[in-house]
Design an enzyme around this catalytic site. Structure first.
Site, PDB file in Angstrom:
ATOM      1  N   PRO A  11     123.258  11.066  14.333  1.00 54.43           N
ATOM      2  CA  PRO A  11     122.758   9.901  13.604  1.00 54.43           C
ATOM      3  C   PRO A  11     122.001   8.701  14.171  1.00 54.43           C
ATOM      4  CG  PRO A  11     125.175   9.726  13.980  1.00 54.43           C
ATOM      5  CD  PRO A  11     124.698  10.979  14.687  1.00 54.43           C
ATOM      6  N   CYS A  12     120.697   9.184  14.753  1.00 56.35           N
ATOM      7  CA  CYS A  12     119.957   8.186  15.596  1.00 56.35           C
ATOM      8  C   CYS A  12     119.530   6.618  14.467  1.00 56.35           C
ATOM      9  CB  CYS A  12     118.861   8.572  16.235  1.00 56.35           C
ATOM     10  SG  CYS A  12     117.858   9.651  14.993  1.00 56.35           S
ATOM     11  N   HIS A  13     119.727   7.167  13.273  1.00 53.73           N
ATOM     12  CA  HIS A  13     119.405   6.062  12.432  1.00 53.73           C
ATOM     13  C   HIS A  13     120.467   5.009  12.265  1.00 53.73           C
ATOM     14  CE1 HIS A  13     121.881   8.908  10.070  1.00 53.73           C
ATOM     15  NE2 HIS A  13     122.424   8.050   9.570  1.00 53.73           N
TER      16      HIS A  13
END
Length: 289
Positions: A255-257
Site C-alpha cells: 500500500p504505497c498509497h
C-alpha cells in the site's frame, strides 16, 4: 452496508464518473460541494451519483470527500509516532488489520533482479477492479505486479510499464488466470487471514526493505516517507525511500498509497494522484462497512 456490496466489477464508465467526481471534490472541498449542480454536469441526478458512490465504496460523495481531505490526512499523521511501531509489533495477522487484505510474501534473491527477470515465467492479464482496469503479473511464486489502465493509459501501456521492470523474463497473457487473483485482491469479502494472497517482491535489497515496511501500514492509517526512512534505520534517506515507494510494482496490495507528504498532502503516485485518492476513499468505505 456489508463488505460484499463493494463492487469489484465496477463498469469502466462508472470509474470514469467516480474519477471526475474525485477531481471535483478535491478542488472544491467537502463543505462547499454543490452536489446537485455537479451531478447535472455529469448528466446524472444527485440521487444517481450518490447511489453510484455507495455502490462503489459504501460512502456518500460528501463522506468520501471528508475521508480524503487534507485535514483528515493530518489527523491520521498525528498518530504517526505509533503507526509503524504498533503495527510492526503486532505483525500482519493482528486483529487490528480486520478490514485489510492479508498477504504472505517472499523476496526473490537479488540475483533475479540483477538479471532483470531472466529465467522467470510471468503470466499477465487485465481484469476489472474498483479503480479501473487492473493489469496483473503473476509467477509461480506469487503475485508480482499490479498496474492500472484508464482512458489515458491503455492496457498494453500499463503492461509495458510492469514488463520493463523485468525485461528478460518470459511473458504470456492469460486473462482468466489473473482474473481469479484480481477477485481475491479487490473483493473485501474474500480477505481472509486463513487464505492470504501470496506475493513475490522483486527489486533491490533496499526497495524490498521499503516494500516490506509498507505492507505493515494498516488500512485507514497513513505514514510519511520520513517515518519509513527512520523505521528502516536510514533517517537521511527519505528521498531514496520516496523513489522506492514510486517503484513499488504491486500497487494497492503493497500500500504505497498510504504514504503521504509530511503535511498530509497526497503527493505523487505512479498511477496518478486521483487514483491514490480513490483508493484511500474506497478503503475508508471498507472500514465504515
Amino acid at each position: 452496508m456489508g463488505m460484499t456490496q463493494h463492487q469489484i466489477f465496477t463498469p469502466a464508465d462508472d470509474y470514469e464518473t467516480v474519477r471526475a467526481a474525485i477531481a471535483y471534490l478535491s478542488e472544491t472541498g467537502a463543505e462547499d460541494v454543490d452536489l446537485a449542480r455537479f451531478s447535472r454536469s455529469l448528466g446524472m441526478t444527485e440521487r444517481q451519483l450518490t447511489d453510484l458512490f455507495r455502490r462503489w465504496c459504501g460512502l456518500s460523495p460528501k463522506s468520501f470527500a471528508q475521508a480524503v481531505a487534507l485535514n483528515h490526512a493530518k489527523r491520521l499523521l498525528a498518530e504517526k509516532a505509533s503507526v509503524l511501531s504498533t503495527t510492526f509489533e503486532v505483525g500482519l495477522s493482528s486483529t487490528s488489520r480486520l478490514h485489510d487484505l492479508f498477504v504472505t510474501y517472499e523476496a526473490m534473491p537479488p540475483g533475479a533482479f540483477r538479471q532483470r527477470g531472466e529465467g522467470l515465467d510471468m503470466i499477465w492479464g487485465a481484469a476489472p477492479s474498483p479503480f479501473g482496469t487492473a493489469v496483473l503479473v503473476v509467477t509461480e511464486y506469487g503475485l508480482a505486479g499490479i498496474g492500472f489502465a484508464d482512458g489515458e493509459k491503455s492496457v498494453q501501456t500499463a503492461f509495458e510499464d510492469l514488463r520493463d521492470r523485468w525485461p528478460n523474463a518470459r511473458f504470456a497473457r492469460d486473462d482468466a488466470r489473473v482474473a481469479a487473483v484480481a477477485a481475491r485482491v479487490f473483493e473485501p469479502s474474500r480477505w481472509n487471514p486463513q487464505e492470504p494472497v501470496k506475493l513475490v517482491l522483486i527489486g533491490t535489497d533496499f526497495e524490498v526493505k521499503v516494500w516490506e515496511t509498507l505492507l505493515k501500514i494498516p488500512v485507514g492509517r497513513a505514514t510519511t516517507y520520513q517515518s519509513v526512512a527512520e523505521h528502516i534505520g536510514k533517517p537521511s534517506a527519505s528521498r531514496a525511500v520516496g523513489a522506492a515507494v514510486g517503484k513499488n510494482p504491486i500497487s494497492f496490495v503493497v500500500p504505497c498509497h498510504r504514504v503521504v507528504g509530511s503535511t498530509g498532502a497526497l503527493t505523487g503516485y505512479h498511477w496518478g494522484v486521483p487514483r491514490k485518492r480513490a483508493i484511500l476513499g474506497w478503503e475508508a468505505g471498507v472500514i465504515a462497512a
